[in-house]
Write a protein that holds these residues in place. Structure first.
Motif, short mmCIF file in Angstrom:
data_model
loop_
_atom_site.label_atom_id
_atom_site.label_comp_id
_atom_site.label_asym_id
_atom_site.label_seq_id
_atom_site.Cartn_x
_atom_site.Cartn_y
_atom_site.Cartn_z
N HIS A 180 -44.63 19.45 -13.38
CA HIS A 180 -44.74 17.59 -14.14
C HIS A 180 -46.00 18.65 -14.97
O HIS A 180 -46.93 17.86 -14.03
CB HIS A 180 -43.99 16.29 -13.40
N ARG B 80 -46.59 27.57 -10.23
CA ARG B 80 -45.93 27.34 -9.12
C ARG B 80 -45.71 29.11 -8.47
O ARG B 80 -44.91 29.05 -7.59
CB ARG B 80 -44.31 27.48 -10.10
N GLU C 24 -49.81 26.08 -15.58
CA GLU C 24 -48.25 25.60 -14.40
C GLU C 24 -47.57 27.40 -13.97
O GLU C 24 -47.28 26.52 -12.53
CB GLU C 24 -47.17 25.57 -15.84
N ALA D 239 -41.69 23.55 -6.12
CA ALA D 239 -40.34 23.87 -6.72
C ALA D 239 -40.30 24.01 -8.35
O ALA D 239 -40.12 24.44 -9.02
CB ALA D 239 -39.29 23.40 -5.96
N ARG D 240 -41.49 22.95 -8.61
CA ARG D 240 -41.55 22.52 -10.16
C ARG D 240 -42.90 22.26 -10.14
O ARG D 240 -43.32 21.70 -9.17
CB ARG D 240 -40.27 21.19 -10.19
N ARG E 208 -36.67 14.89 -8.00
CA ARG E 208 -35.62 15.16 -9.32
C ARG E 208 -35.52 14.22 -10.63
O ARG E 208 -34.84 13.38 -10.27
CB ARG E 208 -34.51 16.19 -9.03
N ASP F 217 -41.56 21.68 -2.85
CA ASP F 217 -39.45 22.51 -2.81
C ASP F 217 -39.12 21.47 -1.47
O ASP F 217 -39.53 21.13 -0.85
CB ASP F 217 -39.79 24.13 -1.94
N ARG G 151 -44.25 19.31 -7.46
CA ARG G 151 -43.32 19.13 -6.94
C ARG G 151 -42.68 20.43 -5.82
O ARG G 151 -42.44 20.76 -6.05
CB ARG G 151 -42.24 18.84 -7.91
#
Length: 71
Positions: A43, A34, A30, A40-41, A69, A63, A61
């Motif tokens: 999942h 990132r 992760e 940005a994220r 979201r 940015d 995901r």
């Protein structure tokens, strides 16, 4: 990204030692995802009803993609 265990386990069957390894590995992957520009994220999902190996899917995901979201 797909993270697949070598052993034949589902999540509820993982021995404690393997579960601890999986947690650390998921954190490292992760962080790597990132670190990519524009992410940005991340999942993390588990799918695969009846598969021989546990599969963890990590999806970035982008940015600025606010419609993606939340749940």
């Amino acid at each position: 990204m797909l993270l697949q265990l070598r052993g034949h386990y589902d999540l509820h069957e993982l021995p404690a030692e393997r579960a601890a390894e999986l947690g650390g590995m998921l954190q490292r992957v992760e962080r790597a995802i990132r670190s990519l520009e524009g992410v940005a994220r991340v999942h993390v999902n588990k799918w695969g009803d009846g598969g021989a190996h546990l599969h963890m899917f990590l999806m970035a995901r982008p940015d600025g993609m606010t419609p993606m979201r939340g749940t």
